[in-house]
Design a protein around this motif. Sequence first.
Motif, short mmCIF file in Angstrom:
data_model
loop_
_atom_site.label_atom_id
_atom_site.label_comp_id
_atom_site.label_asym_id
_atom_site.label_seq_id
_atom_site.Cartn_x
_atom_site.Cartn_y
_atom_site.Cartn_z
N SER A 310 41.35 31.41 47.73
CA SER A 310 40.04 30.77 47.54
C SER A 310 39.92 29.48 48.32
N PHE A 311 39.07 29.47 49.30
CA PHE A 311 38.77 28.25 50.03
C PHE A 311 37.33 28.35 50.53
N PRO A 312 36.52 27.26 50.36
CA PRO A 312 35.11 27.33 50.77
C PRO A 312 34.96 27.29 52.29
N ILE A 313 35.34 28.36 52.94
CA ILE A 313 35.41 28.40 54.39
C ILE A 313 34.03 28.24 55.04
N GLY A 314 33.00 28.83 54.40
CA GLY A 314 31.68 28.78 55.02
C GLY A 314 31.15 27.36 55.12
N GLN A 315 31.31 26.62 54.03
CA GLN A 315 30.87 25.23 53.99
C GLN A 315 31.66 24.39 55.00
N ALA A 316 32.97 24.62 55.05
CA ALA A 316 33.82 23.86 55.99
C ALA A 316 33.44 24.15 57.43
N MET A 317 33.20 25.41 57.73
CA MET A 317 32.85 25.82 59.10
C MET A 317 31.52 25.19 59.50
N ASN A 318 30.58 25.22 58.57
CA ASN A 318 29.25 24.72 58.90
C ASN A 318 29.17 23.20 58.99
N LYS A 319 30.23 22.50 58.52
CA LYS A 319 30.28 21.04 58.64
C LYS A 319 31.15 20.58 59.81
N ASN A 320 31.61 21.50 60.65
CA ASN A 320 32.50 21.14 61.78
C ASN A 320 33.72 20.34 61.34
N LEU A 321 34.35 20.77 60.24
CA LEU A 321 35.50 20.02 59.72
C LEU A 321 36.77 20.32 60.50
N THR A 322 37.67 19.36 60.52
CA THR A 322 39.04 19.58 60.98
C THR A 322 39.90 19.76 59.74
N LEU A 323 40.70 20.82 59.71
CA LEU A 323 41.58 21.08 58.57
C LEU A 323 43.03 20.94 59.02
N GLN A 324 43.79 20.19 58.23
CA GLN A 324 45.23 20.08 58.49
C GLN A 324 45.91 20.24 57.15
#
Length: 384
Positions: A310-324
Amino acid sequence: MKAVVFHGVGDIRLDDVADPKIQDANDAIVRLTSSAICGTDLHFIRGTVPGMKPGTILGHEGVGVVEEIGPAVRNLRAGDRVVIPSTIGCGSCSYCRAGYYAQCDRANPNGAHAGTAFFGGPESSGPFHGLQAERARIPFANVGLVKLPEEVLDDQAILLSDIFPTGYFGADIAEIEPGDTVAVFGCGPVGQFTIASARLMSAGRIFAVDTISSRLEMARAQGSEVVDFNVDDPVAVIRELTGGSGADRVIDAVGVDATHPSEGPAAKQAHRQQAQFGDAPSQVLTWAVDAVAKAGTLAIIGVYPARARSFPIGQAMNKNLTLQMGNCNHRKYVPMLIDLVRSGAVDPTNVLTQIAPLSSAIEAYKAFDQRQPGWIKVELQPAA
Ligand SMILES: NC(=O)c1ccc[n+]([C@@H]2O[C@H](COP(=O)([O-])OP(=O)(O)OC[C@H]3O[C@@H](n4cnc5c(N)ncnc54)[C@H](O)[C@@H]3O)[C@@H](O)[C@H]2O)c1
Ligand SMILES: [Zn+2]
Ligand SMILES: [Zn+2]
């Protein structure tokens, strides 16, 4: 010798076990003078991170004195005082050489793709016997033991084994720049060191989210702007106090055992999210993705089992986030942090709230597991 042994979920015991022996040329045997209980141990005893093999000695934080070295260990001698980084790296594969000790190709007997090798973890991590014991075998000891200067005391050094490096790693991979606004979810010991590290990196503002008042007070004492998620909706508060934009850098220092708010304005919304994701473990990830500014960075150092989906991938993608994210490359940070402690720039013992003999480890586990007020970090002393 005495050691804390995993027998099953909810069943750990202080057992008499055989002393460890040198098995490989680069092993060392360390007599532990200090050990500790970590939030990660709680995932294992709760079963939220599965796969522990009964009979495994728990614990991945340790300080001690070298008793014996294998013939290939050329940089240490019996009698040296050392801190033991939690993760095990060979020091010579391409990952270790690049500083990714947690992704070592050789340390995990289950193979290069089995995951991080560390002390006192599930079968997939080795398994290696852990450090809540009187003695331990340390593989790749020439790399996996770091000598301590006299001025750094055991009570300080034990925090350099895992949680200070992990907090620093979280702040590092969150890409904190001077002046940044940072939000740290979770004010356990790891969250406290994430806050301390964000300060070392000259963060402009630091928000700290939890619900345990003694932990929030410790975060406030470090200069954080604190948010109790059972009183306020943390996403709403962080947005409101940042002129609507959110935090530039957000760190998840909670992991799979996150709890939902049971009261306050966030509680109702959390139930909606619970229906959406089906469980509590994604609570912090959801809040973190909502609380981070557009084009910001999210660092995940809270532990999740390999099966977590479970990870809110759609929201993260649409905010141009960097994930580490990931397991700390402890060995990369330990020498530098030893210097910071020696110089007096940081006193890690501010986070240490309990010191108990190894003989009362089971009771200490219970109090820490229930997050009893004031119980933030527990050191165990095998010799006491
Ligand atoms: N990545 C690594 O290498 C590494 C190393 C060490 C520890 N860890 C992990 O870091 C995490 C924290 O470790 P710890 O020892 O501080 O654990 P801890 O259990 O003592 O602290 C977790 C804190 O999170 C708080 N919390 C729970 N739900 C929350 C929510 N919804 N929002 C905000 N806060 C919430 C709890 O009240 C608690 O204070 C654990 O998952 C641990 O496994 C990771
Ligand atoms: Zn740990
Ligand atoms: Zn390696």
